[in-house]
Scaffold this active site. Structure first.
Site, PDB file in Angstrom:
ATOM      1  N   ALA A  18      14.962  -6.031  23.363  1.00 21.49           N
ATOM      2  CA  ALA A  18      15.625  -6.184  24.660  1.00 21.49           C
ATOM      3  C   ALA A  18      15.644  -7.655  25.065  1.00 21.49           C
ATOM      4  O   ALA A  18      16.678  -8.189  25.483  1.00 21.49           O
ATOM      5  CB  ALA A  18      14.914  -5.338  25.709  1.00 21.49           C
ATOM      6  N   LYS A  19      14.492  -8.284  24.899  1.00 22.56           N
ATOM      7  CA  LYS A  19      14.348  -9.673  25.328  1.00 22.56           C
ATOM      8  C   LYS A  19      15.235 -10.618  24.502  1.00 22.56           C
ATOM      9  O   LYS A  19      15.926 -11.469  25.031  1.00 22.56           O
ATOM     10  CB  LYS A  19      12.876 -10.042  25.146  1.00 22.56           C
ATOM     11  CG  LYS A  19      12.454 -11.318  25.788  1.00 22.56           C
ATOM     12  CD  LYS A  19      10.930 -11.409  25.860  1.00 22.56           C
ATOM     13  CE  LYS A  19      10.348 -11.676  24.487  1.00 22.56           C
ATOM     14  NZ  LYS A  19       8.887 -11.808  24.480  1.00 22.56           N
ATOM     15  N   LYS A 152      18.578   1.515  14.874  1.00 20.45           N
ATOM     16  CA  LYS A 152      17.797   1.920  13.732  1.00 20.45           C
ATOM     17  C   LYS A 152      16.306   1.676  13.994  1.00 20.45           C
ATOM     18  O   LYS A 152      15.994   0.822  14.818  1.00 20.45           O
ATOM     19  CB  LYS A 152      18.271   1.183  12.491  1.00 20.45           C
ATOM     20  CG  LYS A 152      17.801  -0.257  12.405  1.00 20.45           C
ATOM     21  CD  LYS A 152      18.036  -0.792  11.014  1.00 20.45           C
ATOM     22  CE  LYS A 152      17.731  -2.218  10.987  1.00 20.45           C
ATOM     23  NZ  LYS A 152      16.728  -2.859  10.415  1.00 20.45           N
ATOM     24  N   ASP A 181      24.653  -0.515  14.246  1.00 19.86           N
ATOM     25  CA  ASP A 181      24.278  -1.321  13.094  1.00 19.86           C
ATOM     26  C   ASP A 181      24.849  -2.684  13.471  1.00 19.86           C
ATOM     27  O   ASP A 181      26.077  -2.865  13.470  1.00 19.86           O
ATOM     28  CB  ASP A 181      24.934  -0.807  11.812  1.00 19.86           C
ATOM     29  CG  ASP A 181      24.517  -1.659  10.620  1.00 19.86           C
ATOM     30  OD1 ASP A 181      24.574  -2.901  10.730  1.00 19.86           O
ATOM     31  OD2 ASP A 181      24.137  -1.101   9.584  1.00 19.86           O
ATOM     32  N   HIS A 182      23.991  -3.622  13.820  1.00 17.85           N
ATOM     33  CA  HIS A 182      24.528  -4.819  14.486  1.00 17.85           C
ATOM     34  C   HIS A 182      25.409  -5.655  13.562  1.00 17.85           C
ATOM     35  O   HIS A 182      26.180  -6.480  14.031  1.00 17.85           O
ATOM     36  CB  HIS A 182      23.418  -5.649  15.139  1.00 17.85           C
ATOM     37  CG  HIS A 182      22.619  -6.508  14.215  1.00 17.85           C
ATOM     38  ND1 HIS A 182      21.669  -6.002  13.367  1.00 17.85           N
ATOM     39  CD2 HIS A 182      22.624  -7.850  14.000  1.00 17.85           C
ATOM     40  CE1 HIS A 182      21.132  -7.006  12.684  1.00 17.85           C
ATOM     41  NE2 HIS A 182      21.690  -8.140  13.046  1.00 17.85           N
ATOM     42  N   HIS A 244      22.906  -2.451   6.793  1.00 14.41           N
ATOM     43  CA  HIS A 244      23.809  -3.596   6.997  1.00 14.41           C
ATOM     44  C   HIS A 244      24.733  -3.842   5.792  1.00 14.41           C
ATOM     45  O   HIS A 244      25.936  -3.966   5.940  1.00 14.41           O
ATOM     46  CB  HIS A 244      23.003  -4.868   7.264  1.00 14.41           C
ATOM     47  CG  HIS A 244      22.060  -4.757   8.436  1.00 14.41           C
ATOM     48  ND1 HIS A 244      22.343  -3.991   9.536  1.00 14.41           N
ATOM     49  CD2 HIS A 244      20.846  -5.315   8.686  1.00 14.41           C
ATOM     50  CE1 HIS A 244      21.349  -4.087  10.405  1.00 14.41           C
ATOM     51  NE2 HIS A 244      20.420  -4.878   9.916  1.00 14.41           N
ATOM     52  N   LYS A 333      22.295  -7.272  -2.589  1.00 14.89           N
ATOM     53  CA  LYS A 333      20.977  -7.886  -2.759  1.00 14.89           C
ATOM     54  C   LYS A 333      20.504  -8.546  -1.471  1.00 14.89           C
ATOM     55  O   LYS A 333      21.291  -9.126  -0.719  1.00 14.89           O
ATOM     56  CB  LYS A 333      20.971  -8.847  -3.945  1.00 14.89           C
ATOM     57  CG  LYS A 333      21.952  -9.978  -3.908  1.00 14.89           C
ATOM     58  CD  LYS A 333      22.021 -10.584  -5.328  1.00 14.89           C
ATOM     59  CE  LYS A 333      22.198 -12.086  -5.333  1.00 14.89           C
ATOM     60  NZ  LYS A 333      23.556 -12.537  -5.036  1.00 14.89           N
ATOM     61  N   GLN A 370      27.415 -15.481   7.633  1.00 18.09           N
ATOM     62  CA  GLN A 370      26.612 -16.425   8.406  1.00 18.09           C
ATOM     63  C   GLN A 370      25.766 -17.274   7.479  1.00 18.09           C
ATOM     64  O   GLN A 370      25.486 -16.834   6.365  1.00 18.09           O
ATOM     65  CB  GLN A 370      25.717 -15.687   9.417  1.00 18.09           C
ATOM     66  CG  GLN A 370      24.665 -14.826   8.727  1.00 18.09           C
ATOM     67  CD  GLN A 370      23.970 -13.856   9.664  1.00 18.09           C
ATOM     68  OE1 GLN A 370      24.584 -13.308  10.565  1.00 18.09           O
ATOM     69  NE2 GLN A 370      22.692 -13.653   9.457  1.00 18.09           N
ATOM     70  N   LYS A 378      37.906 -19.795  -4.401  1.00 15.87           N
ATOM     71  CA  LYS A 378      37.778 -20.761  -5.495  1.00 15.87           C
ATOM     72  C   LYS A 378      38.948 -20.529  -6.426  1.00 15.87           C
ATOM     73  O   LYS A 378      39.148 -19.405  -6.914  1.00 15.87           O
ATOM     74  CB  LYS A 378      36.484 -20.509  -6.258  1.00 15.87           C
ATOM     75  CG  LYS A 378      35.256 -20.818  -5.451  1.00 15.87           C
ATOM     76  CD  LYS A 378      34.062 -20.696  -6.349  1.00 15.87           C
ATOM     77  CE  LYS A 378      32.870 -21.365  -5.743  1.00 15.87           C
ATOM     78  NZ  LYS A 378      31.859 -21.688  -6.714  1.00 15.87           N
ATOM     79  N   LEU A 397      38.681 -22.001   4.446  1.00 21.46           N
ATOM     80  CA  LEU A 397      38.868 -21.695   5.865  1.00 21.46           C
ATOM     81  C   LEU A 397      37.482 -21.605   6.510  1.00 21.46           C
ATOM     82  O   LEU A 397      36.883 -20.531   6.574  1.00 21.46           O
ATOM     83  CB  LEU A 397      39.623 -20.364   6.017  1.00 21.46           C
ATOM     84  CG  LEU A 397      39.764 -19.757   7.404  1.00 21.46           C
ATOM     85  CD1 LEU A 397      40.436 -20.703   8.373  1.00 21.46           C
ATOM     86  CD2 LEU A 397      40.571 -18.460   7.330  1.00 21.46           C
ATOM     87  N   ARG A 465      14.746 -19.045  -4.847  1.00 22.68           N
ATOM     88  CA  ARG A 465      16.032 -18.331  -4.859  1.00 22.68           C
ATOM     89  C   ARG A 465      15.851 -16.832  -5.027  1.00 22.68           C
ATOM     90  O   ARG A 465      16.803 -16.065  -4.899  1.00 22.68           O
ATOM     91  CB  ARG A 465      16.914 -18.839  -6.001  1.00 22.68           C
ATOM     92  CG  ARG A 465      17.517 -20.221  -5.762  1.00 22.68           C
ATOM     93  CD  ARG A 465      18.338 -20.669  -6.970  1.00 22.68           C
ATOM     94  NE  ARG A 465      19.366 -19.710  -7.319  1.00 22.68           N
ATOM     95  CZ  ARG A 465      19.474 -19.112  -8.514  1.00 22.68           C
ATOM     96  NH1 ARG A 465      18.605 -19.377  -9.472  1.00 22.68           N
ATOM     97  NH2 ARG A 465      20.437 -18.258  -8.752  1.00 22.68           N
TER      98      ARG A 465
HETATM   99  C1  BG6 Z   1      17.422  -6.527  11.295  1.00 23.09           C
HETATM  100  C2  BG6 Z   1      16.238  -6.453  10.388  1.00 23.09           C
HETATM  101  O1  BG6 Z   1      18.106  -5.303  11.292  1.00 23.09           O
HETATM  102  O2  BG6 Z   1      18.283  -7.540  10.860  1.00 23.09           O
HETATM  103  C3  BG6 Z   1      15.526  -7.792  10.323  1.00 23.09           C
HETATM  104  O3  BG6 Z   1      15.348  -5.451  10.852  1.00 23.09           O
HETATM  105  C4  BG6 Z   1      16.501  -8.889   9.985  1.00 23.09           C
HETATM  106  O4  BG6 Z   1      14.481  -7.736   9.367  1.00 23.09           O
HETATM  107  C5  BG6 Z   1      17.721  -8.829  10.874  1.00 23.09           C
HETATM  108  O5  BG6 Z   1      15.831 -10.112  10.131  1.00 23.09           O
HETATM  109  C6  BG6 Z   1      18.772  -9.813  10.430  1.00 23.09           C
HETATM  110  O6  BG6 Z   1      19.792  -9.880  11.375  1.00 23.09           O
HETATM  111  P1  BG6 Z   1      20.667 -11.176  11.511  1.00 23.09           P
HETATM  112  O7  BG6 Z   1      21.653 -10.840  12.571  1.00 23.09           O
HETATM  113  O8  BG6 Z   1      19.749 -12.282  11.890  1.00 23.09           O
HETATM  114  O9  BG6 Z   1      21.300 -11.419  10.189  1.00 23.09           O
END
Ligand code: BG6
Length: 485
Positions: A18-19, A152, A181-182, A244, A333, A370, A378, A397, A465
């Site tokens: 939340a914070k 989740k 699922d953000h 994700h 991965k 990101q 390429k 781009l 890596r």
């Molecule tokens: C969360 C995971 O769903 O997504 C975290 O529980 C992870 O472990 C995070 O750090 C990553 O999200 P973002 O938006 O920073 O890529």
């Protein structure tokens, strides 16, 4: 559309999610004029605190680095329509109190309409009692809408997810439920639909005839520091791949939806996911980080059980059995404690027919989710000058160069706005979740030793890596670096 007279109730208001995410996103929406008129925000959690203490937490992650007076004013205004109520999660009485509290706010609204959006930023242990109590004590029966936003983990495997889903379904309909699922709120993930279906050029090359292999990669430069207790129970596959990265995969590979509507899109996502069989053990590489460069190893974290074999890195290859994708490996991965922060999709095309030019590098389309959002291709071009030779270069781009004034929204801003509008496109439907668990459950059970011996992850140094076995793993599926020609 947005509903006036809405109250957004954030349960778990004293917690980290939340914070760090929910309140800053709500503020961002407010600042950009996207919250409904007369909106109120109510924080709710077990922690006893006065309004001042709550405001401090509510705004602690809202950024105003230059002390901009407009932002400072907006923060004050934001506090002005926020408030806090403490209460339990398990007992009905607490929720009766919450309901009274909401009714009091609503009694000041001019129209009779009452809209309640419940955002559950809560640990899974209280999830079902809260869903039940909200329905039984805080549900608006008429003249308004009720929505529940949940996060989740949605279970730990197919059976537990089904159990959770059916428990929540007793109280909340699919229409009322918004499963976050953000990653679906990220700008470049939303961009995939446009890149694919608004361009004839990408569409034509989007299949097994042109594509050799695809990698979807998540890298984080930090370990589980302090969060090891949670992490160890779930592991990197549940934390990142099963949700994700699989979401990204489904949008990348689905057929064209009939329309841009939520159900049409999600129908296609489910359809492609159903064509993916459970992952084979031989298509997995599991890793765990060890101390290096002055940083602690996973097992050095006090919150992690000694000898844990929980993977903090995983590469898994998925196969889609349909005419478009038969035979194309999709490598998902993800790893913690790696050398950089990066999330990207890398589509490697097949070799051109050899003969005219020598040593031609393969085309690759990279969608960087990101940091620094970008799409680049390429490709080979003639060296400028008086002789002809093909050299690899890029069509680039990069968003911050091309769209210099654009502000890329936070994922949570985009998603909360969708939920306020009632748009489900970027939320996970129940059948999507079910099929996602079907793909991953067998290897998860294998990793947990339910099918005999527990597989031991290979190690990799913090800040590297990834496991040294990774290059060979990827090459096994046909990936060629330019240098490998
Ligand atoms: C969360 C995971 O769903 O997504 C975290 O529980 C992870 O472990 C995070 O750090 C990553 O999200 P973002 O938006 O920073 O890529």
């Amino acid at each position: 559309e947005l509903k006036d007279n809405s109250i957004i109730i954030v349960l778990g208001a004293s917690g980290d999610l939340a914070k760090k995410k929910t309140f800053p996103a709500l503020f961002g929406l407010y600042r950009q004029g996207f919250l409904p008129r007369d909106v109120k925000i109510v924080g709710y959690a077990r922690t006893k605190m006065d309004q001042e203490e709550f405001y401090k937490r509510e705004t602690s992650y809202i950024k105003n680095p230059n002390d901009d007076p407009d932002t400072a004013k907006a923060i004050e205004a934001f506090k002005g329509f926020s408030s806090y109520l403490a209460g339990g999660y398990e007992d009905g009485e607490s929720f009766d109190k919450l309901n009274k509290y909401l009714e009091e706010i609503e009694s000041k609204y001019q129209s009779k309409e009452r809209n309640r959006i419940f955002y559950l930023a809560l640990p899974p242990s209280v999830f079902i009692p809260v869903a039940k109590n909200l329905k039984e004590h805080c549900y608006v029966a008429k003249n308004g809408i009720n929505r529940i936003i949940i996060e989740k983990p949605f279970g730990k495997d197919l059976d537990s997810a089904r159990e959770l889903l059916s428990s929540v379904k007793q109280y909340w309909t699919e229409e009322e439920t918004f499963r976050i699922d953000h990653y679906l709120g990220k700008e470049m993930v939303k961009n995939l639909l446009v890149l694919r279906f608004a361009n004839i050029a990408t569409g034509a090359a989007w299949d097994k005839n042109s594509i050799s292999n695809v990698q979807i990669t998540f890298k984080e430069p930090f370990g589980t520091e302090g969060r090891g207790g949670y992490f160890d129970e779930f592991g990197i596959i549940r934390d990142i791949l099963q949700n994700h990265l699989l979401q990204v995969l489904s949008i990348l590979t689905m057929e064209r939806p009939v329309s841009f509507s939520a159900e049409d899109i999600r129908d296609e996502k489910v359809k492609v996911l159903r064509a993916i069989p459970p992952i084979e053990r031989s298509d997995c590489l599991l890793g765990q980080y060890v101390a290096a460069n002055g940083k602690p190893g996973y097992l050095d974290d006090d919150t992690v059980p000694p000898n844990s074999v929980c993977p903090t890195f995983a590469a898994t290859t998925l196969w889609i059995h349909n005419p478009r994708w038969e035979g194309v490996p999709f490598i998902l991965k993800a790893g913690k404690a790696l050398n950089e922060a990066k999330v990207e999709v890398r589509i490697q095309f097949k070799d051109v027919t050899q003969g005219i030019f020598k040593d031609i590098a393969r085309n690759e389309l990279v969608i960087r989710i990101q940091p620094s959002e970008a799409v680049y291709l390429k490709l080979n071009a003639k060296t400028p000058g008086l002789y002809t030779r093909a050299i690899p270069t890029e069509m680039d781009l990069t968003y911050k160069r091309r769209f210099t004034d654009a502000k890329i929204p936070e994922a949570y801003e985009a998603l909360i706005l969708d939920a306020l509008k009632g748009d489900h496109s970027n939320f996970v439907r129940h059948d999507e979740l079910d099929v996602a668990w079907k793909i991953f459950t067998p290897i998860l059970h294998w990793i947990e030793g339910r099918q005999g011996q527990v597989p031991k992850p290979v190690t990799y140094p913090y800040g590297s890596r990834g496991p040294k076995e990774l290059d060979a793993f990827i090459q096994k599926y046909g990936y060629k670096r330019s240098g490998d020609l």
